[in-house]
Design a protein around this motif. Sequence first.
Motif, PDB file in Angstrom:
ATOM      1  N   PRO A 121      78.946 -34.971 -23.613  1.00 49.19           N
ATOM      2  CA  PRO A 121      79.593 -33.684 -23.374  1.00 49.19           C
ATOM      3  C   PRO A 121      78.797 -32.524 -23.997  1.00 49.19           C
ATOM      4  N   ASP A 122      78.058 -32.797 -25.047  1.00 48.36           N
ATOM      5  CA  ASP A 122      77.253 -31.773 -25.707  1.00 48.36           C
ATOM      6  C   ASP A 122      75.776 -32.104 -25.502  1.00 48.36           C
ATOM      7  N   LYS A 123      75.186 -31.544 -24.457  1.00 44.62           N
ATOM      8  CA  LYS A 123      73.791 -31.835 -24.134  1.00 44.62           C
ATOM      9  C   LYS A 123      72.848 -31.357 -25.236  1.00 44.62           C
ATOM     10  N   LEU A 124      73.220 -30.298 -25.930  1.00 45.32           N
ATOM     11  CA  LEU A 124      72.370 -29.782 -26.997  1.00 45.32           C
ATOM     12  C   LEU A 124      72.279 -30.763 -28.162  1.00 45.32           C
ATOM     13  N   GLU A 125      73.386 -31.402 -28.495  1.00 43.79           N
ATOM     14  CA  GLU A 125      73.366 -32.424 -29.550  1.00 43.79           C
ATOM     15  C   GLU A 125      72.484 -33.601 -29.120  1.00 43.79           C
ATOM     16  N   ALA A 126      72.596 -34.014 -27.863  1.00 38.02           N
ATOM     17  CA  ALA A 126      71.755 -35.094 -27.344  1.00 38.02           C
ATOM     18  C   ALA A 126      70.280 -34.693 -27.410  1.00 38.02           C
ATOM     19  N   PHE A 127      69.975 -33.460 -27.069  1.00 42.40           N
ATOM     20  CA  PHE A 127      68.616 -32.926 -27.133  1.00 42.40           C
ATOM     21  C   PHE A 127      68.059 -33.042 -28.548  1.00 42.40           C
ATOM     22  N   GLU A 128      68.822 -32.612 -29.523  1.00 43.67           N
ATOM     23  CA  GLU A 128      68.379 -32.664 -30.921  1.00 43.67           C
ATOM     24  C   GLU A 128      68.167 -34.104 -31.380  1.00 43.67           C
ATOM     25  N   GLN A 129      69.039 -35.014 -30.966  1.00 40.10           N
ATOM     26  CA  GLN A 129      68.889 -36.422 -31.342  1.00 40.10           C
ATOM     27  C   GLN A 129      67.643 -37.038 -30.710  1.00 40.10           C
ATOM     28  N   VAL A 130      67.364 -36.696 -29.452  1.00 40.82           N
ATOM     29  CA  VAL A 130      66.173 -37.219 -28.794  1.00 40.82           C
ATOM     30  C   VAL A 130      64.916 -36.692 -29.486  1.00 40.82           C
ATOM     31  N   LEU A 131      64.893 -35.424 -29.839  1.00 37.52           N
ATOM     32  CA  LEU A 131      63.726 -34.879 -30.536  1.00 37.52           C
ATOM     33  C   LEU A 131      63.489 -35.614 -31.847  1.00 37.52           C
ATOM     34  N   GLN A 132      64.564 -35.909 -32.556  1.00 40.98           N
ATOM     35  CA  GLN A 132      64.442 -36.640 -33.818  1.00 40.98           C
ATOM     36  C   GLN A 132      63.909 -38.056 -33.568  1.00 40.98           C
ATOM     37  N   GLN A 133      64.435 -38.740 -32.569  1.00 37.65           N
ATOM     38  CA  GLN A 133      63.975 -40.092 -32.245  1.00 37.65           C
ATOM     39  C   GLN A 133      62.512 -40.093 -31.806  1.00 37.65           C
ATOM     40  N   ALA A 134      62.121 -39.077 -31.059  1.00 38.94           N
ATOM     41  CA  ALA A 134      60.753 -38.991 -30.535  1.00 38.94           C
ATOM     42  C   ALA A 134      59.772 -38.458 -31.572  1.00 38.94           C
ATOM     43  N   GLU A 135      60.307 -37.983 -32.685  1.00 41.30           N
ATOM     44  CA  GLU A 135      59.494 -37.412 -33.767  1.00 41.30           C
ATOM     45  C   GLU A 135      58.632 -36.253 -33.279  1.00 41.30           C
ATOM     46  N   VAL A 136      59.293 -35.351 -32.552  1.00 41.47           N
ATOM     47  CA  VAL A 136      58.655 -34.116 -32.103  1.00 41.47           C
ATOM     48  C   VAL A 136      59.589 -32.963 -32.446  1.00 41.47           C
ATOM     49  N   ASP A 137      59.043 -31.750 -32.422  1.00 41.59           N
ATOM     50  CA  ASP A 137      59.915 -30.601 -32.600  1.00 41.59           C
ATOM     51  C   ASP A 137      59.941 -29.773 -31.319  1.00 41.59           C
ATOM     52  N   GLU A 138      60.744 -28.733 -31.325  1.00 43.18           N
ATOM     53  CA  GLU A 138      60.989 -27.944 -30.120  1.00 43.18           C
ATOM     54  C   GLU A 138      59.716 -27.388 -29.493  1.00 43.18           C
ATOM     55  N   SER A 142      50.129 -26.907 -22.776  1.00 48.60           N
ATOM     56  CA  SER A 142      49.085 -27.632 -23.518  1.00 48.60           C
ATOM     57  C   SER A 142      49.611 -28.245 -24.810  1.00 48.60           C
ATOM     58  N   ARG A 143      50.769 -27.789 -25.281  1.00 49.15           N
ATOM     59  CA  ARG A 143      51.344 -28.294 -26.540  1.00 49.15           C
ATOM     60  C   ARG A 143      52.391 -29.393 -26.338  1.00 49.15           C
ATOM     61  N   ILE A 144      52.708 -29.735 -25.106  1.00 51.94           N
ATOM     62  CA  ILE A 144      53.832 -30.636 -24.824  1.00 51.94           C
ATOM     63  C   ILE A 144      53.481 -32.097 -25.132  1.00 51.94           C
ATOM     64  N   LYS A 145      54.394 -32.754 -25.842  1.00 52.80           N
ATOM     65  CA  LYS A 145      54.300 -34.188 -26.123  1.00 52.80           C
ATOM     66  C   LYS A 145      55.460 -34.966 -25.507  1.00 52.80           C
ATOM     67  N   LEU A 146      56.538 -34.241 -25.178  1.00 49.46           N
ATOM     68  CA  LEU A 146      57.745 -34.869 -24.643  1.00 49.46           C
ATOM     69  C   LEU A 146      58.280 -34.022 -23.497  1.00 49.46           C
ATOM     70  N   LEU A 147      58.458 -34.660 -22.350  1.00 51.40           N
ATOM     71  CA  LEU A 147      59.049 -34.008 -21.182  1.00 51.40           C
ATOM     72  C   LEU A 147      60.457 -34.535 -20.993  1.00 51.40           C
ATOM     73  N   LEU A 148      61.429 -33.646 -21.136  1.00 50.51           N
ATOM     74  CA  LEU A 148      62.826 -33.997 -20.923  1.00 50.51           C
ATOM     75  C   LEU A 148      63.335 -33.276 -19.685  1.00 50.51           C
ATOM     76  N   MET A 149      64.352 -33.868 -19.060  1.00 49.25           N
ATOM     77  CA  MET A 149      64.880 -33.253 -17.851  1.00 49.25           C
ATOM     78  C   MET A 149      66.314 -33.680 -17.623  1.00 49.25           C
ATOM     79  N   ASP A 150      67.009 -32.857 -16.882  1.00 47.94           N
ATOM     80  CA  ASP A 150      68.293 -33.243 -16.321  1.00 47.94           C
ATOM     81  C   ASP A 150      67.991 -34.218 -15.192  1.00 47.94           C
TER      82      ASP A 150
END
Length: 177
Positions: free
Chosen positions: A88-105, A12-20
């Motif tokens: 190569p670092d999916k976690l760094e990409a994850f953090e950058q996408v969250l910042q671009q999308a203006e959402v948090d974890e 119910s709290r999700i604003k962004l759906l990310l996936m492999d």
Amino acid sequence: MEDLSSVERRASRIKLLLMDCDGVLTDGRLWLLENGDEHKSFNTHDGLGLNLLHRAGLKSGIISGRSSQAVIRRASELGMEFVRQGDPDKLEAFEQVLQQAEVDENEVAFVGDDLTDIPLMQRAELAVAVADAVAEARSVAHYVTRAEGGRGAVREVIELILKSQGHWNDLIDEYLK
């Protein structure tokens, strides 16, 4: 895996759906062609699900360790706003996408299937593993889909999110008339 009511609270709290991509949006098989291209197979149910997700005002994206023109094309066709490939670092990409999308974890769901997805799943509010994910990914998931990757698993997650947020019935009304 958590009980359904706990998963629904998370959803119910999700604003962004990310996936492999490989093994999640596809069944994980790659057809490598002699000319250097590759073929992937995408499920149309997942595609309509992503359309519904976007119509509800939610965002989506892909974070994949591989690079593929087929992924860029499919993501574009589906209106996926965030596509990160070959990182190569999916976690760094994850953090950058969250910042671009203006959402948090605590506003992100991540769907994965393999070991490289686990760090992202551990950071997401809603961690999802597809039914045929490796045991280690399933063990950290809040929810494991009934469907396998590339066979409607993403659609299943989208329906869970949209139903948990009360959007589902309004979105499908036009199809039921």
